[in-house]
Every structure is written in C-alpha cells, then in structure tokens.
Design an enzyme around this catalytic site. Structure first.
Site, PDB file in Angstrom:
ATOM      1  CD  GLU A  71      45.060  50.653  37.036  1.00  0.00           C
ATOM      2  OE1 GLU A  71      44.127  49.949  36.013  1.00  0.00           O
ATOM      3  OE2 GLU A  71      43.979  50.893  38.099  1.00  0.00           O
ATOM      4  CG  ASP A 114      18.678  32.865  42.214  1.00  0.00           C
ATOM      5  OD1 ASP A 114      20.491  33.579  42.494  1.00  0.00           O
ATOM      6  OD2 ASP A 114      17.502  33.426  42.545  1.00  0.00           O
ATOM      7  CG  HIS A 138      47.023  44.149  42.202  1.00  0.00           C
ATOM      8  ND1 HIS A 138      46.791  42.742  41.709  1.00  0.00           N
ATOM      9  CD2 HIS A 138      45.612  44.618  41.299  1.00  0.00           C
ATOM     10  CE1 HIS A 138      45.034  42.364  41.248  1.00  0.00           C
ATOM     11  NE2 HIS A 138      44.960  43.495  40.631  1.00  0.00           N
ATOM     12  CE  LYS A 195      42.103  43.035  43.375  1.00  0.00           C
ATOM     13  NZ  LYS A 195      41.296  43.528  42.619  1.00  0.00           N
ATOM     14  CE  LYS A 207      49.731  42.915  35.455  1.00  0.00           C
ATOM     15  NZ  LYS A 207      49.076  43.418  34.546  1.00  0.00           N
TER      16      LYS A 207
HETATM   17  C1  BG6 Z   1      42.623  44.824  39.481  1.00  0.00           C
HETATM   18  C2  BG6 Z   1      41.461  45.595  39.857  1.00  0.00           C
HETATM   19  O1  BG6 Z   1      42.142  43.077  40.119  1.00  0.00           O
HETATM   20  O2  BG6 Z   1      43.243  45.322  38.577  1.00  0.00           O
HETATM   21  C3  BG6 Z   1      41.130  47.507  39.010  1.00  0.00           C
HETATM   22  O3  BG6 Z   1      40.287  45.119  40.664  1.00  0.00           O
HETATM   23  C4  BG6 Z   1      42.999  47.352  37.679  1.00  0.00           C
HETATM   24  O4  BG6 Z   1      40.643  48.360  39.581  1.00  0.00           O
HETATM   25  C5  BG6 Z   1      43.158  46.143  37.164  1.00  0.00           C
HETATM   26  O5  BG6 Z   1      42.251  47.967  36.840  1.00  0.00           O
HETATM   27  C6  BG6 Z   1      44.409  46.630  36.713  1.00  0.00           C
HETATM   28  O6  BG6 Z   1      44.844  45.122  36.105  1.00  0.00           O
HETATM   29  P1  BG6 Z   1      46.253  46.138  35.117  1.00  0.00           P
HETATM   30  O7  BG6 Z   1      46.380  44.149  34.432  1.00  0.00           O
HETATM   31  O8  BG6 Z   1      45.643  46.160  33.849  1.00  0.00           O
HETATM   32  O9  BG6 Z   1      46.868  46.900  35.806  1.00  0.00           O
END
Ligand code: BG6
Length: 491
Positions: free
Chosen positions: A215, A89, A239, A147, A181
């Site tokens: 997304e 914890d 990102h 992150k 990626k």
């Molecule tokens: C994460 C975010 O870092 O990246 C999420 O916290 C997001 O909110 C995700 O959905 C997207 O990652 P990917 O690889 O699915 O594009």
C-alpha cells in the site's frame, strides 16, 4: 438462500465510524440503487454520538454522498430514509440505550436481523451479552465480526467463546473483506472451472508463490489502533493467509459453505510452524521512516499526525512484514510461499504471483518468465507471462510477453466493492466467504510464535524510507535462494 430481497434490520455498532462511512454505507447505497434491498430494510447505526435520525442522515448526506454516484436524488433520499441512529454507551451500563434499540426492533422479530460489529474486538463479547440481555437476539439474527479477531490465539479463543455463548456458529460471520474481492473469487473459478491448471498446480511444476499486498498509504490518525496491531496482525493473519489458502487448497467437493472452508482450514493446519531461532531467518519486519510517496514528502510512522504521541509500542510496531512460509503436504512440499505487506511502499499493488519452474532443458539463452500473476489491485486482472520470439530475421531473440485478462476491459459492468458483495451475503445468509471459527484460530496458532519471538527480542523493526520497496532484508529473504520479488510493471 433467497434471490428476492427480504426485509432486514441491519444494526451497525460503530455506525458513525470510519469503516461505516467509508465502506459499509456506500456499499449499502449501491445495493439499494441496484434494487437489492427490500423496501422495508432499515440500517440502524449505534454509537455514543447522541445523534437523532435527522442528524445521522445529515452526516451521511455530507460525508458519503460525494463518494457514491448519485444519479437521481429520489434514490438517494430513499436510501437516507432507511437510516436511523440510536445512542447506546456500551462501555457503561446503559439500559436506557438498549431499551431505545429494543423499542425500534420490537415487532420485527421475524425479519432477518444483522448485528454488524464495526468496533474493536474487545467489544464483541460485551456487545453480544448486552444484546442478549436486552432480548434482541432472535433465531433469525446474525452477527458480523470485523477483523482482526483478537490479538493472539488466547484472545481469539476468548472472543469466540463469548460470542459463541450467545450466537450459534451458523449465525456468526467473521469478515475478511479480501474474500469479497473479485480476483480472489476468480482464483477459485480459475483453478476449479478450468482443467488445464490442476495438473501443473503442484511442487513438480511450481517453483514458488509470492503474495504481496503493498500500500502507498501510511497510518495517519490510526496510531491508537496500529500501535497494537502492526502489519502481521492487521494484514498477514487474515488477508494474506486467506489468499494463501485459496492458492494452496485442494479442490473442494462442492461450492458450498462448508466444503471450501474445510479445505482452507487444512491448509492453515499444514503450515510449517516458524518458531524460535527460525523467526529471524524466515521473517522480516520493518517500519517506514520519512520519504517521498507519489512525489510528496511524507513523515515516518512515528511522526504521522495523530491525537496521541508515540510511545514505546509505536517504536516497536511493524508497518512492513515479510515471511517465507511452507505448506507441508504432498502438493506443496518444498515450495516456498513468500508473503509480503507494507504501508508507504513505492506502489499500490496487491497480487499473487505463481512462478513456474524453468524448462528442464533450455535451448534458448536467457531465463523464462513462466509466471501467472493474479492482480487484485489497482487494476484487477489475470496475466500469464510467457516467452515469445521477437519478430525479425537473424538470431532468435526471446521476449517475455503477457497474455492478459483485464476485468475492466472484458467485463464492462460495474465491479462491486468487496464489502458490497459480503454485506449482501450476510443479508441472504450465505457464509461461504466468511471465516469459520477453526480457520481464525488456526491462523493465530501459526502467527503467535512469530509475534512471541518478535516481542521477546524487544528489538525495533528495520527502518525503510517511505516510497521504497521495503527493508533491504526483505530482498535477502527471497534472494538467499536466488529468487527476487516480482515488482510492479515487470513481465
Ligand atoms: C484493512 C486494514 O483490513 O485492509 C488496513 O486494516 C488496510 O490497514 C486495508 O489498509 C487494505 O484494504 P484494501 O481493500 O484497500 O486493500
């Protein structure tokens, strides 16, 4: 860096959480299946969960096995055999918990030891202090920080100081999974292993760049995190800015850990600050309302199912952000970089679009695409959209056609998930694809004034229906200069 897998202990703090179950454990299983983990390597999940090894293995068997290809049970059992759980914890004083972990690690001080903190940023400092106090931080230790690193520059500085008091910078791996990626790494290869792009990779030839991460998913069950993050902190600060850096950076002198990061940080430092009154002109924030996504009716952000009820923070948080950025240097003067990300958009699509300028004098009617599209997902690939003549007699009719490279069709092997690549880099001690302290801080330095202005305005983000292309103002952001967002399926 060594190619032969060395025995390691990977301690995952938050090891029973969502990230661990959905990303880290599947990635480790794949690595194990490909023979990239040494036989002695152990994965030790740390949580408050009160599980023993057998409970944890049962949980992984139930929750992870269905999401990975288990073609032979022996390999799966071998993988499960690597897994351990220790209850600690970290919120309270728990010397007994740390002693249990110390007991497991004792005698293995020579091994690579990786602490993976899959936990909220405010736990990073306390975790490192406690691990140090328990005598667990060896010279061969590394720490991985998920992150977002903090929620603004001040908190990022504090966290970096706290972690830096225990670990040296060479031992700290700040992860941004976008850097793992395939297309993202391919961007470096495309730019720096082919001679033809470099002469035209500048403001003389490039009109503008668009970076989109759209997304279709919403945020059900994530209110606790998302209300205090929002799209700017969750996606743009890390990102999208990392992608911008890779597009805009100067050619590094070597493909090594410092050269690439040196060039990226220069890009972040060259971003023109967006402050005060400019924030409204150069940024857009939105929040999704109920709508239709993938043919299904979905709730708005405020009505997403969650264990907590929406608060004023929920009303204020943005699930969509768009920014017009500029890199102030010789190469990019006057070239806008449009960044855009959103949840519950009409399509899942992450891409970098480099729009070249029109021909200086057109002898054909109509516009020319002259566009390079680097697709990160859903189907990774690179497309150069050019103009061609439609076959036929009579009037010359032009048609935009793609020159396409699909990774799935060209390279038939399995494409590893970003986390797999990055975890292997941590285990082999290669920090090239991780963010250095000055990079993270430079990114916050640029983001902070936008957050401050949004906060001080106290207004709510612009609503957009789930399943749409985002708020109308986002179209005005690019439309003001006669440009349009590149949309799914467009040549
Ligand atoms: C994460 C975010 O870092 O990246 C999420 O916290 C997001 O909110 C995700 O959905 C997207 O990652 P990917 O690889 O699915 O594009």
């Amino acid at each position: 860096m060594s190619e032969t897998p060395q025995p390691a202990d990977l301690i995952v703090f938050g090891g029973t959480g969502d990230l661990s179950m959905r990303k880290l454990l599947p990635a480790l299983y794949h690595a194990d299946r490909d023979g990239r983990l040494a036989p002695e390597t152990r994965v030790i999940a740390m949580s408050r969960g009160g599980l023993d090894d057998a409970d944890f293995r049962g949980k992984v068997d139930a929750e992870v096995r269905g999401s990975v290809p288990v073609d032979d049970l022996d390999t799966w059992q071998r993988f499960l055999g690597r897994l351990h759980h220790v209850t600690v914890d970290i919120g309270g004083e728990d010397p007994a918990g740390w002693a249990r972990l110390a007991g497991m690690l004792g005698g293995y001080e020579q091994r690579d030891r990786v602490f993976y903190l899959a936990s909220p940023p405010m736990t990073f400092g306390p975790f490192c202090r406690e691990a140090h106090r328990a005598g667990l931080v060896t010279p061969a230790s590394r720490v991985v920080l998920e992150k977002p690193l903090g929620r603004d520059l001040a908190s990022a500085l504090r966290i970096n100081d706290e972690v830096g008091a225990i670990f040296e910078e060479r031992q700290i791996y700040r992860i941004d999974h976008y850097l793992g990626k395939e297309t993202v790494q391919n961007l470096l290869v495309l730019r720096f292993a082919n001679a033809f792009l470099e002469p035209i990779w500048n403001s003389l030839w490039i009109d503008h760049v668009q970076i989109t991460v759209a997304e279709t998913v919403g945020t059900p069950g994530r209110r606790g995190y998302y209300d205090h993050a929002g799209a700017l902190r969750d996606m743009v600060q890390n990102h999208l800015l990392q992608l911008l850096c890779l597009v805009a950076m100067e050619p590094p002198s070597r493909n090594d850990r410092e050269s690439i990061r040196d060039e990226k940080v220069k890009v972040l430092q060259s971003l023109r600050p967006v402050t005060g009154g400019e924030v409204d002109r150069f940024t857009v924030r939105g929040q999704y309302t109920a709508g239709e996504s993938g043919g299904v009716r979905v709730p708005g952000y405020l009505d997403e199912p969650d264990s907590t009820a929406p608060t004023e923070d929920s009303h204020r948080v943005e699930t969509f952000a768009a920014i017009r950025a500029e890199v102030k240097n010789w190469r990019w003067a006057g070239v806008p970089f449009y960044l855009r990300t959103g949840k519950r958009m009409s399509h899942r699509c992450s891409e970098i679009v480099v729009q070249f300028k029109d021909v200086p004098h057109s002898i054909f009617p109509g516009s020319t695409p002259n566009r390079l599209v680097l697709r990160l997902q859903p189907s990774e690939g690179i497309q150069l959209n050019i103009m061609a003549k439609e076959p036929g007699a009579g009037e010359v009719a032009l048609k935009p056609v793609p020159l396409s490279l699909s990774f799935a069709e060209t390279f038939t092997g399995r494409v590893p998930e970003a986390y797999e690549r990055l975890l292997m880099d941590v285990l082999t001690g290669n920090p090239t694809l991780f963010m250095r302290r000055d990079e993270v801080e430079a990114a916050w330095r640029w983001i902070d004034p936008i957050l401050d202005e949004w906060d001080s305005q106290g207004t709510r983000p612009e609503p957009y229906p789930a399943g749409s292309a985002g708020p109308a103002t986002a179209h005005e952001l690019v439309g003001r200069s006669g440009r349009v967002w590149h949309e799914e399926g467009q040549a």
